[in-house]
Design a protein around this motif. Structure first.
Motif, mmCIF file in Angstrom:
data_model
loop_
_atom_site.group_PDB
_atom_site.id
_atom_site.type_symbol
_atom_site.label_atom_id
_atom_site.label_comp_id
_atom_site.label_asym_id
_atom_site.label_seq_id
_atom_site.Cartn_x
_atom_site.Cartn_y
_atom_site.Cartn_z
ATOM 1 N N VAL A 181 0.866 -1.181 0.000
ATOM 2 C CA VAL A 181 0.000 0.000 0.000
ATOM 3 C C VAL A 181 0.899 1.226 0.000
ATOM 4 O O VAL A 181 1.817 1.341 0.818
ATOM 5 C CB VAL A 181 -0.929 0.018 1.228
ATOM 6 N N ASN A 182 0.645 2.143 -0.903
ATOM 7 C CA ASN A 182 1.495 3.324 -1.083
ATOM 8 C C ASN A 182 1.015 4.464 -0.185
ATOM 9 O O ASN A 182 0.008 5.103 -0.472
ATOM 10 C CB ASN A 182 1.473 3.746 -2.551
ATOM 11 N N LEU A 183 1.762 4.733 0.875
ATOM 12 C CA LEU A 183 1.455 5.862 1.756
ATOM 13 C C LEU A 183 2.543 6.923 1.703
ATOM 14 O O LEU A 183 2.669 7.736 2.623
ATOM 15 C CB LEU A 183 1.290 5.373 3.206
ATOM 16 N N GLY A 184 3.320 6.930 0.624
ATOM 17 C CA GLY A 184 4.423 7.870 0.550
ATOM 18 C C GLY A 184 4.393 8.827 -0.618
ATOM 19 O O GLY A 184 5.019 9.881 -0.573
ATOM 20 N N SER A 185 3.667 8.510 -1.698
ATOM 21 C CA SER A 185 3.662 9.361 -2.890
ATOM 22 C C SER A 185 2.683 10.518 -2.742
ATOM 23 O O SER A 185 1.693 10.430 -2.020
ATOM 24 C CB SER A 185 3.308 8.541 -4.130
ATOM 25 N N TYR A 186 2.960 11.607 -3.492
ATOM 26 C CA TYR A 186 2.096 12.795 -3.467
ATOM 27 C C TYR A 186 0.940 12.674 -4.456
ATOM 28 O O TYR A 186 0.462 13.684 -4.980
ATOM 29 C CB TYR A 186 2.897 14.046 -3.811
ATOM 30 N N PHE A 492 10.488 1.418 12.135
ATOM 31 C CA PHE A 492 9.108 1.595 11.696
ATOM 32 C C PHE A 492 9.002 1.424 10.183
ATOM 33 O O PHE A 492 8.105 0.734 9.669
ATOM 34 C CB PHE A 492 8.607 2.984 12.112
ATOM 35 N N SER A 493 9.934 2.031 9.446
ATOM 36 C CA SER A 493 9.928 1.917 7.991
ATOM 37 C C SER A 493 10.132 0.477 7.553
ATOM 38 O O SER A 493 9.408 -0.039 6.687
ATOM 39 C CB SER A 493 11.021 2.813 7.397
ATOM 40 N N VAL A 503 6.011 3.396 3.525
ATOM 41 C CA VAL A 503 5.923 4.705 4.173
ATOM 42 C C VAL A 503 7.236 5.447 3.992
ATOM 43 O O VAL A 503 8.282 4.844 3.722
ATOM 44 C CB VAL A 503 5.604 4.577 5.678
ATOM 45 N N VAL A 504 7.178 6.757 4.163
ATOM 46 C CA VAL A 504 8.361 7.612 4.130
ATOM 47 C C VAL A 504 8.641 8.081 5.546
ATOM 48 O O VAL A 504 7.747 8.593 6.225
ATOM 49 C CB VAL A 504 8.139 8.823 3.208
ATOM 50 N N VAL A 505 9.875 7.904 6.000
ATOM 51 C CA VAL A 505 10.264 8.389 7.326
ATOM 52 C C VAL A 505 11.280 9.514 7.161
ATOM 53 O O VAL A 505 12.066 9.523 6.212
ATOM 54 C CB VAL A 505 10.853 7.257 8.193
ATOM 55 N N VAL A 506 11.240 10.466 8.071
ATOM 56 C CA VAL A 506 12.084 11.652 7.990
ATOM 57 C C VAL A 506 12.652 11.933 9.372
ATOM 58 O O VAL A 506 11.934 11.851 10.366
ATOM 59 C CB VAL A 506 11.292 12.880 7.499
ATOM 60 N N ARG A 517 9.874 11.469 12.254
ATOM 61 C CA ARG A 517 8.476 11.112 11.984
ATOM 62 C C ARG A 517 8.324 10.223 10.756
ATOM 63 O O ARG A 517 9.230 10.116 9.914
ATOM 64 C CB ARG A 517 7.668 12.381 11.752
ATOM 65 N N ALA A 518 7.173 9.611 10.678
ATOM 66 C CA ALA A 518 6.727 8.972 9.439
ATOM 67 C C ALA A 518 5.743 9.930 8.784
ATOM 68 O O ALA A 518 4.785 10.370 9.418
ATOM 69 C CB ALA A 518 6.059 7.633 9.736
ATOM 70 N N ARG A 519 5.998 10.288 7.538
ATOM 71 C CA ARG A 519 5.126 11.241 6.849
ATOM 72 C C ARG A 519 4.213 10.470 5.894
ATOM 73 O O ARG A 519 4.644 9.954 4.876
ATOM 74 C CB ARG A 519 5.948 12.274 6.086
ATOM 75 N N ILE A 520 2.958 10.408 6.263
ATOM 76 C CA ILE A 520 1.967 9.692 5.462
ATOM 77 C C ILE A 520 1.295 10.660 4.494
ATOM 78 O O ILE A 520 0.868 11.748 4.888
ATOM 79 C CB ILE A 520 0.894 9.050 6.370
ATOM 80 N N CYS A 521 1.212 10.264 3.227
ATOM 81 C CA CYS A 521 0.497 11.051 2.219
ATOM 82 C C CYS A 521 -0.673 10.218 1.699
ATOM 83 O O CYS A 521 -0.482 9.129 1.154
ATOM 84 C CB CYS A 521 1.427 11.433 1.067
ATOM 85 N N LEU A 522 -1.865 10.738 1.876
ATOM 86 C CA LEU A 522 -3.073 10.002 1.500
ATOM 87 C C LEU A 522 -3.503 10.330 0.075
ATOM 88 O O LEU A 522 -3.108 11.350 -0.488
ATOM 89 C CB LEU A 522 -4.195 10.323 2.480
ATOM 90 N N SER A 523 -4.321 9.460 -0.475
ATOM 91 C CA SER A 523 -4.772 9.614 -1.858
ATOM 92 C C SER A 523 -6.251 9.297 -1.968
ATOM 93 O O SER A 523 -6.788 8.483 -1.195
ATOM 94 C CB SER A 523 -3.972 8.685 -2.778
#
Length: 566
Positions: A181-186, A492-493, A503-506, A517-523
């Motif tokens: 599941v892609n929670l990282g793309s814009y 976590f990643s 997921v993307v972690v920063v 943090r983990a930065r979640i981007c929803l679609s």
């Protein structure tokens, strides 16, 4: 009339007496009003012109009272976790320095980069801290970044498996793929697709125009679809004109220097994007930073700038420009636009709004935070946005009045020297914009914007209910989940990836040390089943790593039946 800078002069276009006297067009440090040749500000209606290539238009409707439904949350990190996080970085640093010392006497691998002996009198090519951080900290977690994918960045995508034989120094592909599941793309609206009506339009455009233009817009690289796109963008955002560029980052970095110069003042939000920061630095203007989304801090600096003027000389500033973003991509916060506009009008300043993450994703029809707050688009002097997120393409735009856009066509380095946007990309943006405007004969655009809002509210509430610290606005599709410890951030990643969630972690230095943090981007393309799968994985991993640190209790609200995801 509008003022533009040409060399050291200030010129009034379309005027017989075209040179100002160096005072006109400046902010008056006594009463805060602005002067220009043959035009002065009117204290009754607030309509005035100033010498920077754009004019102000009074709002057509009163500002919306948003305080009742605007809500952002920034829960403090528990003290003990902050202390442990600092200790973690301290241990990493001590171990790194010990390894470097041992390497100098032949124990272990000496990976310290060094300049060639012939360059000993040159400025050092390698920065000590940057090199140390890369060798002893980033290298340990390198597998959590630069993850290659083998499909389109849809709601679900394929991650390419890779292994490392030397502790993340190099990687080797195994040839296997894993669906996640892609929670990282814009891909906020799900328009990054490889089939459907918009894809067919792109294929047809590529067949007609080819892949590349091989020229700049000012030479032989201006196609009819470029003009169509700019007219469409201007209509979509509610401004008189627009200009487009092939790179979103360069839209900020290379256009801001065309609008301000030495003798101007920029008031920049503390969390503005690197492209804005770079553009401001290149301009030579003085920059003063106000606290993130803090209107008291902004007004204090505005008042001081108007009263005191420039340092040493105390002459009025040529221009005062407020620079903010619509949605902040690391914090998930939304700018308090009505209050910023009110301060801009009060102190006769100008407003530069970066809608990179908000255009398409915010507002009932995707027209950004301007529509989200129901303010007049003409109250935003410079409206910038990108096509790299909601539009599933690349590039950016600037919208404003016609004088501003004409000025940028001549003076912008990004417009003058960059190659034209490829026809396929232009067509993708045109097709998506028409879809959002309903010009394709469907309501698909508005349905996707609405679905994104539903997914955002559902996901945010569920994560808060689990006990995570979540930053940002309730309506922001960017959802930062605070983890703090660097070891747990990378774990976590990795653990989410093992369970089929990307997921993307920063972490530091991109964030404060204690706010990794983990930065979640929803679609809008995420179904309820996908979100529930991702939430279950996040819940499981959160329990395993003990990162549910929120001390607040949240109750999941009931989503109306007509808003539930099918």
């Amino acid at each position: 009339m509008a003022l533009y800078k040409r060399g050291r002069q200030t010129v009034l276009p379309n005027s017989n007496n075209n040179v100002s006297n160096g005072i006109n067009g400046y902010h008056n440090g006594v009463n805060g009003h602005c002067k220009s040749v043959k035009t002065t500000s009117n204290g009754m209606n607030g309509h005035h012109h100033i010498g920077n290539g754009f004019s102000k238009v009074p709002s057509a409707e009163p500002e919306k009272d948003y305080q009742s439904w605007y809500h952002e949350d920034y829960e403090d990190t528990p003290i003990y976790i902050g202390v442990v996080t600092y200790l973690c970085y301290l241990v990493l640093a001590i171990v790194g320095y010990i390894k470097d010392c041992l390497a100098t006497i032949g124990i272990g691998r000496n990976s310290v980069p060094k300049d060639a002996p012939k360059h000993k009198d040159f400025v050092a090519l390698y920065q000590d801290f940057d090199s140390f951080f890369m060798r002893h900290m980033y290298i340990k977690v390198k597998d959590c970044w630069n993850m290659p994918i083998g499909s389109i960045p849809a709601a679900e995508f394929e991650l390419l498996e890779r292994v490392t034989p030397d502790y993340n120094r190099t990687f080797r592909f195994t040839g296997r793929k894993h669906t996640a599941v892609n929670l990282g793309s814009y891909n906020y609206l799900g328009f990054s697709e490889n089939k459907g009506r918009r894809t067919d339009d792109v294929i047809e455009s590529t067949t007609k125009y080819g892949v590349g233009i091989c020229s700049s817009r000012q030479e032989l690289g201006n196609l009819d679809i470029h003009n169509e796109l700019e007219s469409l963008v201007a209509e979509f955002v509610g401004h008189d004109a627009a200009i487009t560029f092939g790179m979103g980052f360069a839209t900020n970095a290379l256009n801001i220097p065309s609008l301000i110069e030495k003798g101007c003042l920029v008031l920049s939000d503390r969390l503005n994007h690197a492209s804005l920061v770079l553009g401001i630095r290149l301009s030579g203007a003085v920059v003063r930073v106000f606290e993130h989304n803090d209107m008291q801090s902004l007004e204090s600096k505005l008042r001081r700038a108007v009263i005191e003027g420039q340092p040493r000389t105390h002459r009025p500033w040529k221009k005062i420009l407020i620079v903010v973003e619509g949605v902040y991509s690391m914090e998930g916060s939304i700018v308090k636009l009505p209050e910023v506009i009110a301060l801009k009008k009060k102190y006769k300043a100008y407003l530069y709004l970066d809608e990179a993450h908000s255009i398409g994703a915010m507002g009932p029809s995707g027209r950004g935070v301007v529509e989200y707050f129901s303010v007049n688009p003409k109250d935003v002097d410079i409206m910038m946005g990108t096509f790299t997120k909601s539009f599933g393409a690349c590039g950016g735009y600037i919208a404003g009045n016609k004088d501003l856009i004409d000025h940028l066509r001549v003076h912008s380095h990004s417009a003058t020297y960059a190659c034209s946007m490829p026809p396929a990309v232009v067509q993708q943006i045109i097709s998506v914009t028409k879809c959002l405007m309903g010009k394709d004969g469907t309501s698909l655009g508005k349905e996707r914007v609405r679905q994104l809002r539903i997914n955002t509210r559902y996901f945010r509430q569920r994560v808060k209910e689990m006990g995570f610290i979540v930053y940002g606005n309730d309506d922001s599709p960017v959802v930062p989940i605070i983890i703090c410890l660097p070891t747990k951030t990378t774990a976590f990643s990795r653990e989410c990836r093992k369970r089929g969630v990307g997921v993307v972690v920063v972490g530091f230095p991109a964030t404060p040390i204690i706010e990794a943090r983990a930065r979640i981007c929803l679609s809008a393309a995420h179904t309820r089943e996908m979100l529930d799968k991702a939430l279950n994985v996040i819940d499981e991993v959160g329990d395993m790593l003990s990162i549910k640190c929120s001390k607040r209790s949240f109750k999941l609200y009931d989503i109306p039946s007509d808003e539930k995801t099918k």
